[in-house]
Design a protein around this motif. Structure first.
Motif, PDB file in Angstrom:
ATOM      1  N   ARG A 261       0.819  -1.215   0.000  1.00 31.57           N
ATOM      2  CA  ARG A 261       0.000   0.000   0.000  1.00 31.57           C
ATOM      3  C   ARG A 261       0.853   1.265   0.000  1.00 31.57           C
ATOM      4  NH1 ARG A 261      -4.323  -1.621   4.792  1.00 31.57           N
ATOM      5  NH2 ARG A 261      -4.969  -3.650   3.931  1.00 31.57           N
ATOM      6  N   ARG A 263       3.175   3.457  -1.776  1.00 34.61           N
ATOM      7  CA  ARG A 263       3.615   3.684  -3.158  1.00 34.61           C
ATOM      8  C   ARG A 263       4.123   5.113  -3.291  1.00 34.61           C
ATOM      9  NH1 ARG A 263       1.190   0.442  -6.795  1.00 34.61           N
ATOM     10  NH2 ARG A 263       2.889   1.137  -8.137  1.00 34.61           N
ATOM     11  N   PRO A 264       5.322   5.408  -2.804  1.00 31.11           N
ATOM     12  CA  PRO A 264       5.799   6.799  -2.825  1.00 31.11           C
ATOM     13  C   PRO A 264       5.897   7.394  -4.225  1.00 31.11           C
ATOM     14  CG  PRO A 264       7.569   5.274  -2.257  1.00 31.11           C
ATOM     15  CD  PRO A 264       6.292   4.501  -2.194  1.00 31.11           C
ATOM     16  N   VAL A 266       4.061   6.618  -6.890  1.00 29.40           N
ATOM     17  CA  VAL A 266       2.710   6.910  -7.363  1.00 29.40           C
ATOM     18  C   VAL A 266       2.163   8.159  -6.682  1.00 29.40           C
ATOM     19  CG1 VAL A 266       0.339   6.049  -7.447  1.00 29.40           C
ATOM     20  CG2 VAL A 266       2.252   4.500  -7.903  1.00 29.40           C
ATOM     21  N   TRP A 267       2.405   8.258  -5.371  1.00 30.00           N
ATOM     22  CA  TRP A 267       1.933   9.444  -4.638  1.00 30.00           C
ATOM     23  C   TRP A 267       2.598  10.710  -5.170  1.00 30.00           C
ATOM     24  CZ3 TRP A 267       2.772   6.887   0.816  1.00 30.00           C
ATOM     25  CH2 TRP A 267       1.814   5.869   0.970  1.00 30.00           C
ATOM     26  N   ALA A 268       3.899  10.606  -5.506  1.00 32.26           N
ATOM     27  CA  ALA A 268       4.598  11.778  -6.027  1.00 32.26           C
ATOM     28  C   ALA A 268       4.028  12.198  -7.374  1.00 32.26           C
ATOM     29  CB  ALA A 268       6.098  11.479  -6.139  1.00 32.26           C
ATOM     30  N   ARG A 269       3.716  11.207  -8.229  1.00 30.75           N
ATOM     31  CA  ARG A 269       3.124  11.545  -9.536  1.00 30.75           C
ATOM     32  C   ARG A 269       1.763  12.206  -9.363  1.00 30.75           C
ATOM     33  NH1 ARG A 269       4.712   6.051 -10.924  1.00 30.75           N
ATOM     34  NH2 ARG A 269       6.724   6.048 -11.993  1.00 30.75           N
ATOM     35  N   ARG A 270       0.972  11.692  -8.450  1.00 30.30           N
ATOM     36  CA  ARG A 270      -0.328  12.296  -8.214  1.00 30.30           C
ATOM     37  C   ARG A 270      -0.194  13.709  -7.660  1.00 30.30           C
ATOM     38  NH1 ARG A 270      -3.490   7.204  -5.338  1.00 30.30           N
ATOM     39  NH2 ARG A 270      -3.736   5.934  -7.233  1.00 30.30           N
ATOM     40  N   LEU A 271       0.828  13.902  -6.829  1.00 29.49           N
ATOM     41  CA  LEU A 271       1.022  15.212  -6.219  1.00 29.49           C
ATOM     42  C   LEU A 271       1.339  16.274  -7.259  1.00 29.49           C
ATOM     43  CD1 LEU A 271       1.178  16.761  -3.525  1.00 29.49           C
ATOM     44  CD2 LEU A 271       3.622  16.221  -3.456  1.00 29.49           C
ATOM     45  N   SER A 276      -2.606  10.892 -13.318  1.00 33.75           N
ATOM     46  CA  SER A 276      -3.924  10.778 -12.715  1.00 33.75           C
ATOM     47  C   SER A 276      -4.990  11.173 -13.720  1.00 33.75           C
ATOM     48  CB  SER A 276      -4.030  11.678 -11.478  1.00 33.75           C
ATOM     49  OG  SER A 276      -3.822  13.021 -11.833  1.00 33.75           O
TER      50      SER A 276
END
Length: 316
Positions: A261, A263-264, A266-271, A276
């Motif tokens: 769970r 996923r740094p 993925v989180w960075a891309r979303r940020l 997204s």
């Protein structure tokens, strides 16, 4: 028992655990155990290798040997963290880190917080390939994580056994924590030490917690995570009071966590708005009702929607 030992887990969890462990090995070399390189300045006759060092046998550390191990292990650990060649790089990192620890612990002091990490390094090469975010399950990866979990819990249980074996009941009622606070305590520890009998109660609590630690395997998943959270809070208090770090043990204990769970990337891309669905926009104006093609809207076929006769152009 076999089903429990090989309980399948998502491959993404194995990939995340593998990356974390190998990155910790690299960090360990430069943050936690860089002092191992100073062992070459110690006279060789003070080198008393551990049993495994005597059985193999391994050479007495020299400046050249320690330097080669340091740089080779640092490079290979970073490469292994990418997940490529998991068996080849995994076995290489395991062998080199074992030798690094034998050198570190062959001068009179052996740290028990390395046991879980060493077991993790020994079993990770058997987990096979795994990609971050992969939800397919693997029994080989489940076995690697389970064996690491057992090693982590054995560290607690056997620590309590050693306390009672060598210290007896006096360990519970003595001044173990008081001496630790005098040697390396913090301001917070000084405040705690002023509370009557609190340190004695803490010593009973530590041994009870270590003896009962195997119960973590009997709990349902949600309560198991809560107990692992308690383990981490215990070490947080230990660091805050007597500044003893169990960093290798804490890294190995992440084998209990649902790391898939985390996923740094993925989180960075979303940020930053990449990858997204919400980030995909268009500047073209929406078509007005009059601009809608009746054919595309499903109103019926157009007059010229006939296939052309062979040899004749389309249209009237």
């Amino acid at each position: 028992m076999n089903r429990w030992l090989t309980e399948a887990v998502p491959r993404g969890r194995v990939a995340a655990f593998r990356t974390l462990i190998y990155l910790f090995v690299a960090a360990d070399l430069v943050i936690f155990t860089p002092w191992v390189r100073t062992r070459v300045s110690v006279p060789g006759d003070l080198y008393q290798p551990l049993l495994i060092g005597r059985l193999l046998p391994l050479p007495t550390p020299t400046e050249t040997l320690v330097t080669v191990i340091f740089w080779a292990l640092l490079l290979l650990a970073l490469l292994a963290a990418t997940g490529r060649a998991p068996r080849l790089l995994g076995w290489a990192v395991c062998a080199l880190y074992l030798e690094w620890m034998i050198i570190a612990m062959s001068y009179g002091k052996v740290d028990h917080d390395r046991f879980g990490l060493l077991v993790a390094l020994a079993v990770l090469p058997t987990a096979g390939r795994a990609r971050h975010g992969d939800t397919t399950r693997t029994e080989a990866g489940g076995w690697a994580l389970r064996v690491t979990q057992i090693a982590v819990i054995c560290t607690y249980f056997l620590a309590a056994f050693a306390k009672l074996r060598f210290g007896g009941l006096d360990w519970l009622t003595g001044s173990v924590l008081a001496r630790a606070i005098i040697r390396r305590g913090t301001d917070l520890a000084d405040l705690i030490a002023q509370v009557p009998y609190l340190l004695i109660v803490a010593q009973f609590g530590i041994v009870a917690f270590e003896l009962l630690s195997p119960m973590v395997f009997l709990l349902p998943p949600r309560w198991r995570l809560a107990m692992v959270g308690f383990f981490y809070s215990f070490h947080a208090v230990t660091i805050a009071t007597i500044t003893i770090s169990f960093a290798p043990h804490l890294a190995a204990m992440t084998s209990f966590l649902p790391l898939e769970r985390v996923r740094p990337l993925v989180w960075a891309r979303r940020l930053i708005g990449l990858g997204s669905p919400e980030a995909v926009t268009t500047d073209a104006p929406e078509p007005r009702p009059a601009d809608v093609d009746p054919v595309a809207a499903g109103a019926g076929p157009a007059l010229d929607d006939q296939a052309p006769v062979v040899g004749r152009p389309a249209g009237p």
